[in-house]
Design an enzyme around this catalytic site. Structure first.
Site, PDB file in Angstrom:
ATOM      1  CB  CYS A  97      41.875  37.593  41.090  1.00 36.52           C
ATOM      2  SG  CYS A  97      43.825  37.216  41.347  1.00 36.52           S
ATOM      3  CD  GLU A 107      46.132  32.580  36.038  1.00 36.38           C
ATOM      4  OE1 GLU A 107      44.996  32.648  36.757  1.00 36.38           O
ATOM      5  OE2 GLU A 107      46.963  31.854  36.008  1.00 36.38           O
TER       6      GLU A 107
HETATM    7  P1  NAD Z   1      38.652  43.481  32.571  1.00 41.11           P
HETATM    8  O1  NAD Z   1      38.363  42.324  31.866  1.00 41.11           O
HETATM    9  O2  NAD Z   1      37.786  44.430  32.410  1.00 41.11           O
HETATM   10  O3  NAD Z   1      39.853  44.184  31.786  1.00 41.11           O
HETATM   11  C1  NAD Z   1      41.042  43.584  31.586  1.00 41.11           C
HETATM   12  C2  NAD Z   1      42.012  44.039  30.539  1.00 41.11           C
HETATM   13  O4  NAD Z   1      41.125  43.432  29.372  1.00 41.11           O
HETATM   14  C3  NAD Z   1      41.942  45.552  30.036  1.00 41.11           C
HETATM   15  O5  NAD Z   1      43.253  45.727  29.885  1.00 41.11           O
HETATM   16  C4  NAD Z   1      40.763  45.853  29.103  1.00 41.11           C
HETATM   17  O6  NAD Z   1      40.777  46.814  28.594  1.00 41.11           O
HETATM   18  C5  NAD Z   1      41.052  44.305  28.308  1.00 41.11           C
HETATM   19  N1  NAD Z   1      39.658  44.069  27.672  1.00 41.11           N
HETATM   20  C6  NAD Z   1      38.302  44.048  27.975  1.00 41.11           C
HETATM   21  N2  NAD Z   1      37.680  43.485  27.408  1.00 41.11           N
HETATM   22  C7  NAD Z   1      38.415  42.976  26.257  1.00 41.11           C
HETATM   23  C8  NAD Z   1      38.198  42.086  25.046  1.00 41.11           C
HETATM   24  N3  NAD Z   1      36.918  41.931  24.795  1.00 41.11           N
HETATM   25  N4  NAD Z   1      39.182  41.892  24.161  1.00 41.11           N
HETATM   26  C9  NAD Z   1      40.528  42.236  24.495  1.00 41.11           C
HETATM   27  N5  NAD Z   1      40.709  42.908  25.777  1.00 41.11           N
HETATM   28  C10 NAD Z   1      39.697  43.373  26.343  1.00 41.11           C
HETATM   29  O7  NAD Z   1      39.151  43.485  33.987  1.00 41.11           O
HETATM   30  P2  NAD Z   1      39.573  44.373  34.984  1.00 41.11           P
HETATM   31  O8  NAD Z   1      38.168  45.101  35.507  1.00 41.11           O
HETATM   32  O9  NAD Z   1      40.647  45.290  34.457  1.00 41.11           O
HETATM   33  O10 NAD Z   1      40.132  43.759  36.346  1.00 41.11           O
HETATM   34  C11 NAD Z   1      39.330  42.958  37.239  1.00 41.11           C
HETATM   35  C12 NAD Z   1      39.141  41.352  36.851  1.00 41.11           C
HETATM   36  O11 NAD Z   1      40.638  40.823  36.644  1.00 41.11           O
HETATM   37  C13 NAD Z   1      38.424  40.843  37.930  1.00 41.11           C
HETATM   38  O12 NAD Z   1      37.512  39.984  37.343  1.00 41.11           O
HETATM   39  C14 NAD Z   1      39.637  39.986  38.434  1.00 41.11           C
HETATM   40  O13 NAD Z   1      39.243  39.011  39.274  1.00 41.11           O
HETATM   41  C15 NAD Z   1      40.468  39.652  37.413  1.00 41.11           C
HETATM   42  N6  NAD Z   1      41.773  39.396  37.788  1.00 41.11           N
HETATM   43  C16 NAD Z   1      42.251  38.101  37.734  1.00 41.11           C
HETATM   44  C17 NAD Z   1      43.485  37.598  38.381  1.00 41.11           C
HETATM   45  C18 NAD Z   1      44.132  36.072  38.198  1.00 41.11           C
HETATM   46  O14 NAD Z   1      45.106  35.594  38.460  1.00 41.11           O
HETATM   47  N7  NAD Z   1      43.182  35.117  37.932  1.00 41.11           N
HETATM   48  C19 NAD Z   1      44.336  38.616  38.930  1.00 41.11           C
HETATM   49  C20 NAD Z   1      43.762  40.129  38.927  1.00 41.11           C
HETATM   50  C21 NAD Z   1      42.584  40.280  38.339  1.00 41.11           C
END
Ligand code: NAD
Length: 450
Positions: free
Chosen positions: A260, A226
């Site tokens: 999001c 997501e």
């Molecule tokens: P992020 O992608 O930076 O981090 C999310 C999670 O992934 C964290 O726990 C992080 O430590 C981990 N992570 C980061 N890189 C990784 C990798 N290479 N491999 C494995 N794990 C990794 O996102 P964020 O800043 O925490 O959240 C914001 C983002 O989330 C925005 O883009 C937002 O749109 C999205 N979001 C989407 C939804 C949806 O339902 N589509 C809902 C909420 C947030």
């Protein structure tokens, strides 16, 4: 063991700390999850539901305290934080829907009878963001557990305490090893992806989603992603401008735009453009910004300085390239960004193309419905959208949009029983609703000759 310190983004104060899970320990955690999985999967669906219902009751008892922790850790207003915890704790309907979705189905073919079983994959690695620090883990963990999987959760390093409270509440009733948490940042996330898990359920940015898909492919692991969005709103002739402006302010600036499905781009029919901007600015200016713990606050801070600087740079770049600031020109301080409306934005600007994830809305005029559709679809993302106007005409426009969830004269979220689904590069698989719950299970077909 080194510590992960959770910091209040409004004040800079320490909220608490957790131990970071060493990357070298993650394989052992997954090993424990694997050992616990067969007996968890042996329980019936209703036995699993009843245990999780009890867990929900435990969480409900702590809703105020966990909500306050969430507010301090992440910055959203206390009322919204407590509401998020309560929404998670009220699991009964969701659990019943999962029992229905995951129960075996018999298909009678006359000469033979087939049964579709929905079995566990095994161990699920759930990786989640900080913007809804209890809802996002819950959306992945609950269906995974109900399908008979055991789960290792890696929450965002920005909000470890809230995720820990969620896991602790569930673990008052779950057997050992069924739900575990690992703490840390991207390295721990990557180690979980590389570990012996069967399914990765991820919510977060598009960039991290691409990395997870790439790394998961090496082991042919299942993934549910997501991802981010750049949601458009389209304002057609016949729109009730006051209602549309109130929606735009709420949906662009709630949670300081860190949602999001925030409205980030607004396309307005040219004759309505200036009146809409005036109404929208007036709504935005009514929203009180401050520490989420304070009474009456509608908008809190950005989660951290990195995210704040990204948003401020998008605003500065847009203004340097000719955008007009309608409101929000000044007053940014600390991690707080004043809700900002930019007019006369063009699609060459970053603010119209790249996910902002902050309290900024780009407003652009259009001349006819086809142009509105072309502009709204000019993005690789496809999470949510909303179209405003006379319902039939608005629905015609809505059906031409590329988003996965589209609202007409309302926000994008569907009614209860429908999935949370991103199209295009906003999603890869989805969750919620009967169809969504089934993504956490392996279908097997057993056919018996008649
Ligand atoms: P992020 O992608 O930076 O981090 C999310 C999670 O992934 C964290 O726990 C992080 O430590 C981990 N992570 C980061 N890189 C990784 C990798 N290479 N491999 C494995 N794990 C990794 O996102 P964020 O800043 O925490 O959240 C914001 C983002 O989330 C925005 O883009 C937002 O749109 C999205 N979001 C989407 C939804 C949806 O339902 N589509 C809902 C909420 C947030």
């Amino acid at each position: 063991m080194s510590k992960l310190v959770s910091v209040d983004p409004a004040t800079g104060a320490t909220v608490g700390e957790v131990s970071i899970t060493p990357v070298s320990e993650i394989a052992n955690v997954v090993g424990r999850a694997r050992a616990a999985q067969p007996s968890w999967a042996k329980l019936t669906l209703t036995e699993r539901r009843d245990l999780l219902l009890d867990a929900g009751k435990q969480l409900e008892l702590q809703a105020e305290a966990v909500g306050e922790q969430l507010c301090r850790e992440m910055g959203k207003p206390l009322r919204e934080a407590v509401g998020e915890v309560r929404a998670v704790a009220r699991m009964a309907d969701e659990l019943d829907e999962m029992v229905e979705a995951l129960s075996p189905e018999v298909v009678d073919g006359g000469r033979a009878k087939s049964t579709l079983y929905r079995d566990a994959f095994g161990v699920v690695g759930a990786i989640t963001p900080w913007n809804f620090p209890i809802m996002m883990p819950h959306w992945m963990v609950l269906p995974a557990l109900m399908a008979g999987n055991t789960v290792v959760l890696k929450p965002s390093e920005e909000t470890p305490l809230t995720a820990q409270s969620y896991v602790d509440a569930l673990n008052t009733v779950l057997p050992d090893g069924v739900l575990q948490i690992v703490h840390g940042a991207d390295d721990q996330g990557r180690a979980l992806v590389d570990s012996d898990v069967d399914l990765l359920a991820f919510t977060g940015s598009r960039a991290a989603g691409i990395s997870i898909l790439t790394n998961a492919a090496k082991g042919l692991k299942r993934v549910i992603l997501e991802l981010g969005g750049k949601d458009p709103m389209v304002v057609l002739p016949g729109t009730d401008l006051d209602r549309a402006a109130a929606f735009a302010a709420r949906n662009a600036f709630r949670n300081a735009g860190q949602v999001c499905v925030s409205t980030e781009r607004i396309y307005v029919q040219r004759e309505l453009y200036e009146p809409f901007l005036t109404a929208f600015a007036s709504e935005a200016e009514k929203m009180v910004q401050g520490n989420g713990m304070d009474e009456g606050v509608a908008i809190g801070p950005m989660i951290n300085a990195r995210q704040r600087d990204w948003v401020l740079k998008q605003i500065d770049d847009a203004v340097a390239e000719g955008a007009r600031v309608v409101t929000g020109a000044s007053g940014h301080h600390g991690n707080f960004i004043v809700p900002t409306i930019l007019a006369d934005v063009s699609h060459s600007m970053s603010v119209a193309k790249d996910e902002t994830f902050g309290p900024v809305a780009a407003v652009i005029p259009f001349d006819d419905d086809d142009q509105a559709v072309t502009l709204a679809n000019d993005t690789p993302y496809g999470l949510g959208a909303s179209v405003w106007g006379e319902p039939e005409r608005a629905a015609l426009v809505a059906r031409q949009l590329g988003a996965g969830m589209i609202g007409v004269n309302r926000g994008c979220g569907g009614v209860s029983g429908t999935p949370w689904v991103g199209a295009g590069q906003s999603g890869y698989g989805f969750h919620s609703s009967k169809e969504g719950h089934r993504q956490f299970a392996q279908v097997r077909v057993l056919t018996i000759a008649g």
